[in-house]
Design a protein around this motif. Structure first.
Motif, PDB file in Angstrom:
ATOM      1  N   ALA A  50       0.848  -1.193   0.000  1.00  0.00           N
ATOM      2  CA  ALA A  50       0.000   0.000   0.000  1.00  0.00           C
ATOM      3  C   ALA A  50       0.879   1.238   0.000  1.00  0.00           C
ATOM      4  O   ALA A  50       2.077   1.184   0.302  1.00  0.00           O
ATOM      5  N   GLY A  51       0.258   2.375  -0.344  1.00  0.00           N
ATOM      6  CA  GLY A  51       0.935   3.655  -0.230  1.00  0.00           C
ATOM      7  C   GLY A  51       2.207   3.763  -1.053  1.00  0.00           C
ATOM      8  O   GLY A  51       2.302   3.248  -2.174  1.00  0.00           O
ATOM      9  N   ALA A  52       3.195   4.448  -0.485  1.00  0.00           N
ATOM     10  CA  ALA A  52       4.444   4.699  -1.200  1.00  0.00           C
ATOM     11  C   ALA A  52       5.145   3.399  -1.556  1.00  0.00           C
ATOM     12  O   ALA A  52       5.766   3.281  -2.620  1.00  0.00           O
ATOM     13  N   GLY A  53       5.083   2.396  -0.662  1.00  0.00           N
ATOM     14  CA  GLY A  53       5.731   1.121  -0.950  1.00  0.00           C
ATOM     15  C   GLY A  53       5.153   0.448  -2.177  1.00  0.00           C
ATOM     16  O   GLY A  53       5.885  -0.086  -3.018  1.00  0.00           O
ATOM     17  N   ALA A  54       3.823   0.464  -2.311  1.00  0.00           N
ATOM     18  CA  ALA A  54       3.182  -0.142  -3.479  1.00  0.00           C
ATOM     19  C   ALA A  54       3.530   0.609  -4.752  1.00  0.00           C
ATOM     20  O   ALA A  54       3.732   0.005  -5.816  1.00  0.00           O
ATOM     21  N   LEU A 110      10.834  -9.043  -5.874  1.00  0.00           N
ATOM     22  CA  LEU A 110      10.404  -8.240  -4.737  1.00  0.00           C
ATOM     23  C   LEU A 110       9.879  -9.097  -3.594  1.00  0.00           C
ATOM     24  O   LEU A 110       9.060 -10.000  -3.818  1.00  0.00           O
ATOM     25  N   VAL A 111      10.333  -8.797  -2.389  1.00  0.00           N
ATOM     26  CA  VAL A 111       9.687  -9.285  -1.174  1.00  0.00           C
ATOM     27  C   VAL A 111       8.983  -8.081  -0.564  1.00  0.00           C
ATOM     28  O   VAL A 111       9.623  -7.089  -0.192  1.00  0.00           O
ATOM     29  N   LEU A 112       7.659  -8.158  -0.505  1.00  0.00           N
ATOM     30  CA  LEU A 112       6.838  -7.074   0.040  1.00  0.00           C
ATOM     31  C   LEU A 112       6.317  -7.501   1.408  1.00  0.00           C
ATOM     32  O   LEU A 112       5.920  -8.653   1.598  1.00  0.00           O
ATOM     33  N   THR A 113       6.319  -6.572   2.351  1.00  0.00           N
ATOM     34  CA  THR A 113       5.814  -6.895   3.680  1.00  0.00           C
ATOM     35  C   THR A 113       4.659  -5.976   4.050  1.00  0.00           C
ATOM     36  O   THR A 113       4.536  -4.856   3.542  1.00  0.00           O
ATOM     37  N   GLY A 114       3.829  -6.444   4.969  1.00  0.00           N
ATOM     38  CA  GLY A 114       2.738  -5.661   5.538  1.00  0.00           C
ATOM     39  C   GLY A 114       2.325  -6.303   6.839  1.00  0.00           C
ATOM     40  O   GLY A 114       2.666  -7.462   7.107  1.00  0.00           O
ATOM     41  N   ASP A 115       1.597  -5.569   7.650  1.00  0.00           N
ATOM     42  CA  ASP A 115       1.237  -6.096   8.966  1.00  0.00           C
ATOM     43  C   ASP A 115      -0.098  -6.843   8.966  1.00  0.00           C
ATOM     44  O   ASP A 115      -0.550  -7.289  10.014  1.00  0.00           O
ATOM     45  N   ASP A 158      -2.727  -9.669   6.443  1.00  0.00           N
ATOM     46  CA  ASP A 158      -2.831 -10.492   5.240  1.00  0.00           C
ATOM     47  C   ASP A 158      -3.362  -9.627   4.102  1.00  0.00           C
ATOM     48  O   ASP A 158      -4.221  -8.756   4.328  1.00  0.00           O
ATOM     49  N   PRO A 159      -2.892  -9.819   2.881  1.00  0.00           N
ATOM     50  CA  PRO A 159      -3.354  -8.965   1.772  1.00  0.00           C
ATOM     51  C   PRO A 159      -4.827  -9.213   1.466  1.00  0.00           C
ATOM     52  O   PRO A 159      -5.334 -10.338   1.573  1.00  0.00           O
ATOM     53  N   ASP A 160      -5.516  -8.124   1.096  1.00  0.00           N
ATOM     54  CA  ASP A 160      -6.911  -8.273   0.698  1.00  0.00           C
ATOM     55  C   ASP A 160      -6.975  -8.586  -0.795  1.00  0.00           C
ATOM     56  O   ASP A 160      -5.949  -8.698  -1.476  1.00  0.00           O
ATOM     57  N   ASP A 161      -8.210  -8.728  -1.323  1.00  0.00           N
ATOM     58  CA  ASP A 161      -8.371  -9.121  -2.729  1.00  0.00           C
ATOM     59  C   ASP A 161      -7.760  -8.089  -3.667  1.00  0.00           C
ATOM     60  O   ASP A 161      -7.128  -8.446  -4.682  1.00  0.00           O
ATOM     61  N   ALA A 162      -7.933  -6.792  -3.366  1.00  0.00           N
ATOM     62  CA  ALA A 162      -7.380  -5.752  -4.235  1.00  0.00           C
ATOM     63  C   ALA A 162      -5.856  -5.811  -4.244  1.00  0.00           C
ATOM     64  O   ALA A 162      -5.229  -5.627  -5.302  1.00  0.00           O
ATOM     65  N   GLN A 163      -5.253  -6.078  -3.115  1.00  0.00           N
ATOM     66  CA  GLN A 163      -3.792  -6.155  -3.063  1.00  0.00           C
ATOM     67  C   GLN A 163      -3.287  -7.396  -3.790  1.00  0.00           C
ATOM     68  O   GLN A 163      -2.264  -7.332  -4.495  1.00  0.00           O
ATOM     69  N   ARG A 164      -3.977  -8.506  -3.661  1.00  0.00           N
ATOM     70  CA  ARG A 164      -3.574  -9.703  -4.412  1.00  0.00           C
ATOM     71  C   ARG A 164      -3.664  -9.450  -5.913  1.00  0.00           C
ATOM     72  O   ARG A 164      -2.800  -9.898  -6.682  1.00  0.00           O
ATOM     73  N   ALA A 165      -4.703  -8.733  -6.314  1.00  0.00           N
ATOM     74  CA  ALA A 165      -4.808  -8.392  -7.743  1.00  0.00           C
ATOM     75  C   ALA A 165      -3.645  -7.503  -8.164  1.00  0.00           C
ATOM     76  O   ALA A 165      -3.113  -7.641  -9.280  1.00  0.00           O
TER      77      ALA A 165
END
Length: 529
Positions: free
Chosen positions: A244-248, A262-267, A269-276
């Motif tokens: 999300a945000g600047a990282g995305a 890329l290894v992406l991290t977040g705090d 689990d990704p939602d459907d929009a992020q998986r897309a």
């Protein structure tokens, strides 16, 4: 028209559309030697000041002397209602303080805990204080946790406000070395609160070499001619906050321009929009692995780095983008979330450094919001972590000079992705992001502040920020006396009270030639208390 009048006219254009061609500007943060405050009769004495301490902390290396104390956790709780009742009781007894000093020993105070101690009192003061701005000092003593005092400086600047009457005028005072003649750090803080002018960026530091204030200087752009590109085609990058945000946004650029791994991290689990979004990155040629990571936990960060090594055989760079994009106003429930956000950004940066200490990185980049220095249309408290990240980048760069870290170390304070036009500043276009980031990494400066928009108006605003602010003045009382010492009744090296201090012009900051970077406290020296 003289320079000062020209600056004032530029600043009065607030709210008007920017018509000048937009430019990318970069500034570097500089600790500039500054004269010590005049030592004539003190505007504040210890008896008139409320010294706020953490009741659970016994890490103070000096005695408070005559100062009245408020022990958070014993005399007052760490919430605005308790502070409001406590201050009302002092006022009704005729003992209202004329200044506040928060004692925050660097060895024992984490930035998140500092926010828990400071914010409730500021909220109560904003609601109840009916006089002029109350002078407030965030006093950090000692050399541990180099990120603490900068975070408090950003908080002080944000809470001072630009668009509403000020109820407090805070300043962060870091005392690494007590100057001769000042008996203890409290006397140094009182001298700062009694000075005729407060530092514009609300941050001052005392070291073995004297008093220094933080300022910004324009940085000339680094030429890329004949130099290897910063970002590798097929490069292996760990991006915290990458969903999300600047990282995305950076992940998307690296995928499309460099087919990065890329290894992406977040705090979460990704939602459907992020998986897309991850699938779109892979269609652009990237390889994407997502790891749920609590950056405040060293074990989670180690697991994310281990994933990169297992999936891609190593790492070429780290982009720490876990900071928020949204503004966070000063609100009653802000201390807890703000403390947790600071842990993710600051502790996360430390954990990332330790987890990658032996890797041959090209760069280690810590991204945050430029609001920590340049302000924003609304107070952005979570941007306070940005100044702390600059201190950590400098510390890692110091380790690099000893050969114990590899790759460029730089903290980049980034323009927000979306906000109203303010002080001539605009959001940075996405297609300029990698170029701007490459320029920041190529230079040897460890902390860069970026802005995009009308160069004249932005320079005028930065010049005004660096110029200092008139300090709140208090009415004299009969028992006020100068700080005495055997050398003649004033702190050695201080100007006589009647001497004129040079006025710092509010004209735009000029480009600054490069000078040697001062040694930084190593990251490994931070207290784990």
């Amino acid at each position: 028209m003289d320079a000062h009048t020209d600056t004032d006219q530029l600043l009065r254009q607030e709210g008007q559309p920017t018509t000048a061609p937009a430019e990318l500007l970069t500034y570097t943060t500089v600790w500039e030697p500054a004269e010590l405050p005049p030592a004539g009769p003190m505007s504040l004495t210890a008896r008139e000041t409320l010294l706020v301490v953490d009741a659970a902390d016994n890490g103070r290396a000096w005695a408070p002397g005559a100062a009245r104390m408020a022990r958070v956790g014993r005399d007052v709780d760490a919430d605005p209602d308790s502070w409001a009742a406590f201050l009302a009781g002092l006022r009704s007894a005729g003992r209202a303080p004329r200044g506040l000093v928060f004692d925050l020993p660097a060895a024992t105070t984490r930035p998140g805990r500092a926010m828990e101690l400071v914010l409730p009192a500021l909220l109560a003061l904003r609601a109840a204080h009916d006089g002029g701005p109350l002078p407030v000092a965030f006093l950090v003593s000692g050399r541990a946790r180099p990120e603490l005092a900068p975070v408090l400086g950003a908080l002080a600047r944000a809470t001072a406000g630009e668009r509403e009457p000020m109820t407090t005028q805070p300043v962060s005072v870091c005392v690494e070395t007590v100057p001769p003649g000042a008996g203890d750090p409290l006397q140094v803080a009182l001298a700062e609160l009694s000075a005729a002018e407060a530092p514009g960026l609300a941050e001052v530091r005392y070291t073995d070499t004297g008093r220094h204030v933080r300022v910004l200087h324009r940085r000339t752009r680094t030429t890329a001619a004949g130099r290897r590109p910063v970002f590798r085609d097929g490069g292996r990058y760990l991006i915290t906050g990458g969903a999300a945000g600047a990282g995305a946004r950076l992940a998307s650029l690296l995928a499309h321009d460099h087919r990065a791994r890329l290894v992406l991290t977040g705090d979460q689990d990704p939602d459907d929009a992020q998986r897309a979004g991850f699938r779109r990155l892979e269609r652009a040629g990237a390889h994407v692995t997502y790891v749920r990571t609590d950056l405040s936990r060293a074990s989670d960060v180690l697991a994310a780095v281990a994933t990169a090594q297992r999936e891609f055989g190593g790492l070429d760079g780290v982009l720490h983008c876990a900071g928020p994009d949204a503004d966070t106003p000063l609100a009653a429930d802000g201390a807890g979330p703000l403390g947790r956000g600071l842990a993710a950004e600051l502790d996360g940066a430390v954990h990332l450094d330790r987890a990658t200490a032996t890797l041959p990185l090209d760069f280690f980049v810590l991204l945050s919001s430029a609001a920590a220095y340049l302000g924003s249309a609304a107070p952005d408290l979570r941007a306070a972590a940005g100044r702390g990240l600059g201190a950590l980048a400098a510390a890692r760069a110091g380790l690099g000079e000893t050969g114990t870290r590899q790759g460029a170390s730089v903290a980049v304070a980034w323009p927000p992705s979306a906000h109203e036009e303010w002080r001539g500043m605009l959001p940075l276009p996405a297609d300029m992001s990698l170029r701007a980031l490459s320029d920041a990494i190529r230079g040897w400066d460890t902390e860069i502040v970026t802005a995009y928009g009308d160069a004249r108006r932005i320079d005028a605003w930065v010049g005004r920020l660096c110029a200092g602010r008139p300090a709140p003045r208090s009415e004299p009382t009969a028992d006020r006396a100068p700080v005495a010492d055997p050398a003649g009744g004033r702190l050695p090296g201080l100007l006589p009270a009647e001497a004129a201090r040079p006025h710092r012009s509010a004209t735009p900051c000029a480009p600054r030639p490069r000078t040697a970077r001062p040694a930084a406290d190593p990251l490994t020296a931070r207290s784990r208390a």
